[in-house]
Design an enzyme around this catalytic site. Sequence first.
Site, short mmCIF file in Angstrom:
data_model
loop_
_atom_site.label_atom_id
_atom_site.label_comp_id
_atom_site.label_asym_id
_atom_site.label_seq_id
_atom_site.Cartn_x
_atom_site.Cartn_y
_atom_site.Cartn_z
N ILE A 1 12.77 8.94 16.06
CA ILE A 1 11.48 9.41 15.91
C ILE A 1 11.87 10.26 14.27
CG2 ILE A 1 9.50 11.25 15.97
CD1 ILE A 1 8.97 8.35 17.46
N ALA A 2 12.73 11.09 14.63
CA ALA A 2 13.47 11.97 13.57
C ALA A 2 13.63 10.61 12.43
CB ALA A 2 14.49 12.24 14.02
N SER A 59 13.34 7.08 21.59
CA SER A 59 13.90 7.85 21.61
C SER A 59 13.74 9.05 20.28
CB SER A 59 15.60 6.84 21.24
OG SER A 59 14.83 6.76 19.25
N GLU A 60 13.93 10.23 20.54
CA GLU A 60 14.43 11.08 19.85
C GLU A 60 14.43 10.60 18.18
OE1 GLU A 60 13.32 14.52 20.34
OE2 GLU A 60 12.41 14.52 22.51
N GLU A 61 15.75 10.27 18.29
CA GLU A 61 16.12 10.09 17.01
C GLU A 61 15.80 9.19 16.14
OE1 GLU A 61 20.96 9.20 17.71
OE2 GLU A 61 20.28 8.93 19.12
#
Length: 572
Positions: A472-473, A468-470
């Site tokens: 990675i962030a 999920s992008e989260e």
Amino acid sequence: MGMPSLLLCGVSIALPLFVTADECKEIEMYNETISESQPFAFNCTYTLLTNMAVNLTWYKTFSKIPVTKNRQSRIHQDQTWILFLPLAQEDSEIYQCVIRNTDGCYSLPVNLTVYKKHSCGSSIRSPMNSLDDYQQILPIGKSGSLNCPLYFPESCILDSIKWYKDCEEIKMGKQFAPSGTKLLVDNVSAEDHGNYACTARLTHIGRQFTVRKSISVNTKEVGYGGRIPNITYPKNNSIEVQLGSTLIVDCNITDVKENSNLRCWRAHGTLVDEYYKDSKRIREGIETNVSLKDNIFYTMNITFSEVKMEDYGLPFMCHAGVSAAYIILTLPAPDFRAYLIGGVFALLLLVLSILCIYNSFKIDIILWYRSAFYSTQTIDDEKVYDAYVLYPKCPRESQGHDVDTLVLKLLPEVLEKQCGYKLFIFGRDEFPGQAVANVIDENIKLCRRLIVIVAPESSGFSLLKNMSEEQIAVYNALIQDGMKVILIELEKIKDYSTMPESIQYIRQKHGAIRWSGDFAEQSQCAKTKFWKNVRYRMPPRRYPPSSPVQLLKHPCSCMAGKWDVDMGFVTR
Ligand SMILES: *[C@@H]1O[C@H](CO)[C@@H](O)[C@H](O)[C@H]1NC(C)=O
Ligand SMILES: *[C@@H]1O[C@H](CO)[C@@H](O)[C@H](O)[C@H]1NC(C)=O
Ligand SMILES: *[C@@H]1O[C@H](CO)[C@@H](O)[C@H](O)[C@H]1NC(C)=O
Ligand SMILES: *[C@@H]1O[C@H](CO)[C@@H](O)[C@H](O)[C@H]1NC(C)=O
Ligand SMILES: *[C@@H]1O[C@H](CO)[C@@H](O)[C@H](O)[C@H]1NC(C)=O
Ligand SMILES: *[C@@H]1O[C@H](CO)[C@@H](O)[C@H](O)[C@H]1NC(C)=O
Ligand SMILES: *[C@@H]1O[C@H](CO)[C@@H](O)[C@H](O)[C@H]1NC(C)=O
Ligand SMILES: *[C@@H]1O[C@H](CO)[C@@H](O)[C@H](O)[C@H]1NC(C)=O
Ligand SMILES: *[C@@H]1O[C@H](CO)[C@@H](O)[C@H](O)[C@H]1NC(C)=O
Ligand SMILES: *[C@@H]1O[C@H](CO)[C@@H](O)[C@H](O)[C@H]1NC(C)=O
């Protein structure tokens, strides 16, 4: 114009003061060794220059100050003499007599060594005291004389000469009679040799001193011309010689023609020809002679056909009547440079091998160190988990199946069961129904390490797409916080450029661990190379206080007993 000429004038005045003895022709140095507290005088005589019209000055060499001519001074110049009234210990120095005449300048250095006075009362006769002994000879069966060597300038009046033998005053009469500075000895016998001394009263402008001279007296059979043979070589010196080499040493002697002395080489107190008569390894050469005006010059060599270890340090004596002189063989000094280079090379080799050993056993050493010395207490850093496991989720089989096995079965089996670490695995440890973002956000902060599993993209399995992008962030943010990341590659990854930049960075900076082994849960062991690599990057191990006993029972446990070295060869 005023200044330069003034300067020139100054230089030309100063110059003669500075150049005094420097450009004078130097004559061979005299060496004088005298005991302190008595008058001493030295005449500057140089046979080639005894013609008149000379300017003669005494200097203390190091101060370059001329010795005063004031007669009241303790040290002064008197005519051609330098006079010490009396000598003091600190007078040991090199003095220089500079003679200038019309054809040039000559300097005659005198090395004066003053030593502590020998008193007759003291029982020990220090070897230094024999240095200024004069050597004289008495002929056995004849009458002879001894001379008290009193050499002083005319301003010194010498009288009351007394003679001593072995510190006792000699009674004049039957055998002994004084005559000026001489002592006549009648009917000399062999017992007359020994240590003699003469004393005299010296008066110098009303002041009185006592002069004492020691004379070492030898007796000699008739036929001896009254002079001792002069051994010009050897001079009690040492000779450097290689083991096993041949060596020939001359003994050079000058003697008066009338003397019929025995000349020979001795070792171990016997003639060398006698001592080495069996091996003939060391032999005395045949004596040769050359007649000079009233002397005769003898040469007699000693030949070592092969130098052996036993020869080193042993004096080989050349005897000529009463005279003797020796040589001592020494091993050549070792080649210092070879030792130095060898030493540096050995040190380099040692450092290299230590580095090599450390590199190949680094992980084992550190794991052993941790298990032996780290406390089993929990680390007090307000963290709950040892590592957060971040992995791509794949709906399809093959690769995805392997990732799941690794993350959900093998990691817990080894790191949790065998090593006692606590992991947070997304998809296992969150509470059902929690928002994904919250789970990550809350839990990742409670972890000490981040384990990232990456798999090759070729299998249609993209890390970017499947995380999920989260995630990675957050993961990016954590890298900025300095959290340590453990990168595990499931297979060799050919092309990293499609990975997120932060992963590329981690890979470049800290490297990655490649998975090896099979995926069977039962065959996993914390002591295999792969798991040691992972453990090395995990925080220093801690044990949950509740279960160390259970951990110890496991055959693969990474926990060591007090004496149990966890390097793979001792297990409990
Ligand atoms: C005095 O000693 C020096 C070395 O100390 C030596 O070179 C010199 O030959 C000696 N002079 C005399 C006259 O023996
Ligand atoms: C001292 O030396 C001078 C000059 O070198 C000489 O003329 C004189 O005879 C010497 N004196 C003695 C007593 O030897
Ligand atoms: C010796 O020195 C004096 C002054 O110190 C000088 O007058 C004399 O000319 C000098 N003699 C010689 C031969 O150099
Ligand atoms: C002066 O004599 C002393 C003692 O004999 C010796 O040690 C020293 O080397 C000598 N000095 C010189 C310059 O010959
Ligand atoms: C010389 O001394 C010896 C003993 O030392 C003695 O027998 C001999 O008679 C003495 N000769 C003379 C001439 O005094
Ligand atoms: C012995 O000979 C050397 C060199 O020829 C010489 O300098 C020295 O004064 C001599 N010694 C004696 C006691 O004759
Ligand atoms: C000894 O005398 C010989 C013969 O004159 C000469 O060749 C040699 O150099 C002398 N050796 C030494 C050490 O003075
Ligand atoms: C040593 O002495 C022998 C005679 O005994 C002679 O033949 C030889 O040349 C001598 N060696 C040297 C190096 O003087
Ligand atoms: C000198 O040597 C010759 C032979 O070389 C010998 O006849 C003579 O006796 C020797 N002289 C002495 C004083 O040893
Ligand atoms: C060399 O040693 C012998 C014996 O020890 C000694 O009699 C001799 O005076 C010494 N010679 C020198 C120059 O030191």
